[in-house]
Design a protein around this motif. Structure first.
Motif, PDB file in Angstrom:
ATOM      1  N   PRO A  55      38.343 -39.964  49.484  1.00  0.00           N
ATOM      2  CA  PRO A  55      38.759 -38.620  49.903  1.00  0.00           C
ATOM      3  C   PRO A  55      38.852 -38.456  51.415  1.00  0.00           C
ATOM      4  CG  PRO A  55      36.461 -38.607  49.232  1.00  0.00           C
ATOM      5  CD  PRO A  55      36.984 -39.965  48.916  1.00  0.00           C
ATOM      6  N   ASP A  56      38.478 -39.492  52.155  1.00  0.00           N
ATOM      7  CA  ASP A  56      38.516 -39.421  53.615  1.00  0.00           C
ATOM      8  C   ASP A  56      39.793 -39.996  54.208  1.00  0.00           C
ATOM      9  OD1 ASP A  56      37.659 -41.888  52.590  1.00  0.00           O
ATOM     10  OD2 ASP A  56      36.629 -42.438  54.456  1.00  0.00           O
ATOM     11  N   ALA A  65      41.276 -34.669  46.815  1.00  0.00           N
ATOM     12  CA  ALA A  65      39.966 -35.137  47.274  1.00  0.00           C
ATOM     13  C   ALA A  65      38.875 -34.919  46.237  1.00  0.00           C
ATOM     14  CB  ALA A  65      39.608 -34.446  48.586  1.00  0.00           C
ATOM     15  N   GLU A  88      42.050 -37.121  56.394  1.00  0.00           N
ATOM     16  CA  GLU A  88      41.439 -36.781  55.114  1.00  0.00           C
ATOM     17  C   GLU A  88      42.513 -36.620  54.039  1.00  0.00           C
ATOM     18  OE1 GLU A  88      39.535 -32.958  54.955  1.00  0.00           O
ATOM     19  OE2 GLU A  88      40.869 -32.111  56.457  1.00  0.00           O
ATOM     20  N   GLN A  89      42.081 -36.727  52.791  1.00  0.00           N
ATOM     21  CA  GLN A  89      42.987 -36.666  51.650  1.00  0.00           C
ATOM     22  C   GLN A  89      43.449 -35.223  51.439  1.00  0.00           C
ATOM     23  OE1 GLN A  89      44.543 -38.874  50.129  1.00  0.00           O
ATOM     24  NE2 GLN A  89      44.567 -38.761  47.912  1.00  0.00           N
ATOM     25  N   GLU A 131      37.564 -25.260  50.989  1.00  0.00           N
ATOM     26  CA  GLU A 131      38.388 -26.429  50.651  1.00  0.00           C
ATOM     27  C   GLU A 131      39.700 -26.385  51.424  1.00  0.00           C
ATOM     28  OE1 GLU A 131      36.784 -26.961  46.050  1.00  0.00           O
ATOM     29  OE2 GLU A 131      38.760 -26.094  46.417  1.00  0.00           O
TER      30      GLU A 131
END
Length: 830
Positions: A645-646, A638, A609-610, A735
């Motif tokens: 963003p993945d 993200a 993920e980002q 987050e």
């Protein structure tokens, strides 16, 4: 004698540790005894004269730090089991005598063990540079020179290394890097051995899926060690040309055998049963069998597919038998393993392996096997697939683990060139290390092979002496390989960087020229509408770029992301898109929807993920070392402009086109210094001082608040300033990191990192009602002075006031920035 040792002993209720504690208290060299407990509940029966130290787990980095804080004596003793142990006569005094050597950071000893009611000797092997596997058998009693233990704890703290399982392993690697780990060839204590499994069962612990989290941490700690010591190799693999020679057979099944009359016929029939689209043969090297094996093989003398070799030499191990087979003139293009005990699990095994060679353009292929008994019933641990392997780091992590899997297959010309060690244990591992150093290894994660365990297996139940001999040999292979890789790494760093910059610049231009979509969009940039708007005294460029609707309008909600294939993963990229490895874990590819000329994307080689990597500064430093000098890198968080963003990725554009870079470079730009960090270290290899200076600034006179880090470094980049300011930024519990855009560039020895904190993803105007809507989804370049408007009506409508409102709305409020500064100064005691 002077009391020079503090002792740390794991303690659980109802364990018979009292006798050992009494012996320690009676020792003339013991200062304090700490009992390590993983619970804060009061102990019901605590040995007197001890202090409790509450820990989360024995192997965590937090535990190592807590022990280091209590290590106020010259030496520290750590016992790593909860089972009873007994010190030998004058054992601690003997250990102390070895620790008097200031270069020795840690010692371990031989010991006795009570096993199944019998006291047995348990000798250890000497530590060498290649003893880097995490299951190295030190025994349970470790003694440290405290300064080295404290140094290891400080190193993990400074490098922000946090481990739940790999803390003790990382400590040992640090000590081996900084000093000596010494083996005392004397039996100095006795312990109770509770793991009574056979050696053939224990060796697969590292591939057990239940241990996956442990192995991930071990790999992280080991990779950092390789980078520190210069033995890390980036995944820059040589290409393989499979058609340099003519072969009558596409593949050969290689079967070395000696005295396997019960199994050899099964193996031959398994090979002959393969269904392929190409010709193959079977080469059996019969190494002077005396039990009827030769007669079984002779039954196939009329089958042209079976070649029966009977060497004249009597000094061949399994590796020597392989060498004889692969140099036979009828050996095929690919040499594929089949041990005389084992079977292929389906008729498609050979076809699958050969297809993988061509598909992945690799020099070696390793499959997946299943452990069975003689009757092919599955036994523990079942499937062995080595899914810990990654394209980007498998060739490095191979040095940490004890095996790479099966069946193994090789491109024959390279196998002949490298050669197989003439041994009967570890020859396959040696080949895996040698191939992975230079060439890509292909992996197949579907079952191809059945590995039969039976009483005749040579490695099913080894005694301690034979297990030590085997482990010592593999450690020696690692020592040899690490030395070679250090020279490779040095050569790569010193000789290839300028060439890589040139090659990468050429690659970018050629890819835009060759890929029609990217080239057309690059050409279209020359004709896009642009206008200038002055915001807070800084000229902003507004660009009408219809091609960017693919990013500006991207749906980034979790459902939309999961419904589409990741376009940054190599396997999903268009056929026309090519990549080049850059840095250690990233690929370089062009962005087919450029905002600026020769816009590039730099995705991680693995699908993550980002979220910024823990070694962010070092990662971009390595990328900069190979990136054309005119490029700046940027990162969209993200929820800060990332259309993917993945998948972790950076982007890059020539810095001359970025207004914020030009603003920051101006000599009159006001910057408030928050912290400076100056270090002087010594490069022992080149005998010179390294001056490392870092400065953290706050910039208040831009359209939104900014932080910047300037680093002037000869050596490894300092992660601490960046890590600390990121921790100070607001971040919700849901987050993974604070909302942020990052812009960085490199000029000579100076590296600048601009941190643009964000408060939200998109401005209100993005989803406003018709007439008030403007599709502006700010990423780093928008925040840095290039406002992208895919729709013409937005381009014509947007004003300087709108831009100021957008940046102030999605950026951090100035009062929040001041709170961050206060928080940062408090955390760092400024």
């Amino acid at each position: 004698m002077r009391k020079t040792i503090n002792c740390f002993i794991p303690y659980e209720e109802n364990t018979a540790i009292g006798k050992a504690v009494t012996a320690l208290k009676d020792s003339s060299v013991v200062n304090k005894i700490y009992l390590l407990r993983v619970t804060e509940e009061p102990a019901l029966s605590l040995p007197s004269g001890c202090e409790i130290l509450t820990i989360d787990s024995l192997n965590s980095s937090d535990t190592i730090k807590k022990i280091a804080q209590k290590a106020n004596t010259p030496f520290t003793l750590l016992y790593t089991k909860t089972s009873p142990f007994e010190l030998g006569y004058m054992a601690l005094e003997r250990i102390v005598s070895f620790l008097q050597d200031h270069e020795t950071g840690m010692v371990y000893t031989d010991h006795y063990e009570w096993k199944e009611g019998e006291k047995k000797k348990h000798p250890a092997i000497d530590y060498q540079p290649g003893s880097v596997r995490d299951d190295f058998d030190f025994g349970s009693l470790l003694a440290f020179r405290s300064e080295y233990l404290i140094g290891a704890a400080d190193s993990m703290e400074n490098d922000c290394e946090t481990y739940q399982y790999a803390g003790l392993y990382a400590t040992r690697l640090f000590i081996a890097e900084m000093g000596k780990i010494t083996h005392i060839n004397e039996y100095l204590y006795t312990e109770v051995e509770q793991d009574n499994r056979l050696s053939g069962e224990k060796q697969f612990d590292y591939v057990n899926p239940r241990n996956r989290e442990v192995q991930i941490e071990m790999e992280q700690a080991f990779t950092r060690y390789l980078k520190r010591t210069g033995a890390y190799l980036p995944p820059n693999f040589k290409k393989v040309n499979f058609h340099t020679e003519v072969f009558a057979n596409e593949a050969s099944v290689i079967i070395p055998v000696r005295n396997r009359v019960r199994t050899i016929d099964d193996a031959i029939r398994s090979a002959l049963g393969q269904k392929t689209e190409f010709p193959f043969n079977i080469i059996i090297t019969d190494n002077h069998s005396t039990d009827g094996t030769s007669e079984v093989i002779a039954r196939y003398k009329d089958n042209p597919q079976v070649i029966h070799l009977q060497p004249e030499r009597t000094d061949l191990g399994i590796g020597g038998c392989w060498n004889l087979a692969i140099h036979h003139p009828q050996c095929g293009r690919f040499a594929i393993q089949l041990d005389s005990d084992d079977l292929y699990s389906s008729p498609q095994t050979l076809q699958t392996i050969v297809d993988t060679f061509y598909k992945e353009q690799c020099a070696m292929v390793i499959g997946t096997y299943r452990m069975t008994d003689f009757n092919l019933n599955t036994i523990a641990p079942g499937i062995i697939d080595h899914k810990e392997w990654t394209i980007s780091n498998g060739h490095n992590n191979a040095l940490r683990i004890n095996g790479l899997g099966a069946p193994r297959a090789f491109f024959t010309p390279l196998l002949r060139e490298i050669g197989v060690p003439n041994v009967s244990y570890g020859e396959d591992y040696a080949l895996g290390l040698a191939f992975s150093r230079t060439y890509k290894i292909g992996r197949i994660y579907e079952e191809l092979y059945l590995c039969r365990r039976w009483e005749g297996n040579s490695d099913a139940a080894l005694n301690i002496e034979q297990a030590n001999t085997n482990n010592h040999y593999k450690d020696s292979l690692r020592t040899h390989e690490i030395n070679i890789r250090k020279s490779y790494s040095t050569q790569y760093k010193n000789n290839n960087r300028n060439e890589r910059k040139i090659q990468n610049k050429r690659f970018i231009k050629e890819q835009f020229a060759d890929w029609k979509l990217a080239g057309d969009n690059l050409t279209a940039l020359k004709n896009v509408l642009v206008k200038q708007e002055t915001v807070c005294g800084i000229p902003f460029t507004v660009q009408h770029n219809p091609a960017r609707m693919v990013s500006t309008g991207a749906k980034v909600d979790p459902q939309s992301i999961s419904d589409r294939p990741c376009f940054l993963c190599e396997k999903n990229q268009p056929e026309e898109q090519r990549t080049r490895c850059i840095g250690y874990h990233f690929n370089l590819c062009v962005n087919p929807y450029p905002i600026l000329p020769y816009h590039i994307t730099i995705p991680h080689t693995e699908h993550h993920e980002q979220v910024l990597p823990l070694d962010f500064c070092e990662s971009i430093n390595l990328i900069f070392s190979e990136l054309p000098s005119e490029y700046a890198l940027f990162y969209n968080g993200a929820l800060c402009g990332a259309s993917a963003p993945d998948h972790l990725h950076f982007q890059g554009v020539p810095m001359e086109n970025i207004p914020l870079v030009n603003f920051y470079r101006q000599p009159d730009t006001e910057k408030t210094l928050l912290l400076s960090n100056n270090k002087v270290t010594v490069d022992e290899t080149h005998k010179k001082l390294l001056i490392n200076s870092s400065y953290l600034y706050y910039i208040n006179h831009y359209a939104c608040p900014l932080f910047s880090i300037e680093q002037y470094h000869d050596g490894k980049k300092d992660e601490s300033l960046f890590e600390n300011i990121m921790k100070a930024l607001p971040c919700s519990n849901t987050e993974p990191e604070a909302k942020v855009n990052i812009l960085a560039w490199q000029e000579d020895e100076k590296q600048t990192i601009l941190i643009i904190p964000r408060s939200k993803h998109r401005p209100e105007c993005y989803s406003a009602e018709a007439g008030k809507q403007m599709l502006v989804s700010p990423g780093t370049l928008d925040m840095a002075g290039i406002i992208v408007t895919p729709r013409k009506e937005d381009f014509e409508k947007i004003s300087a006031a709108d831009i100021r409102q957008i940046l102030q709305e999605v950026g951090l409020a100035r009062e929040d920035a001041q709170e961050i500064i206060k928080k940062y100064r408090k955390q760092n005691r400024l």
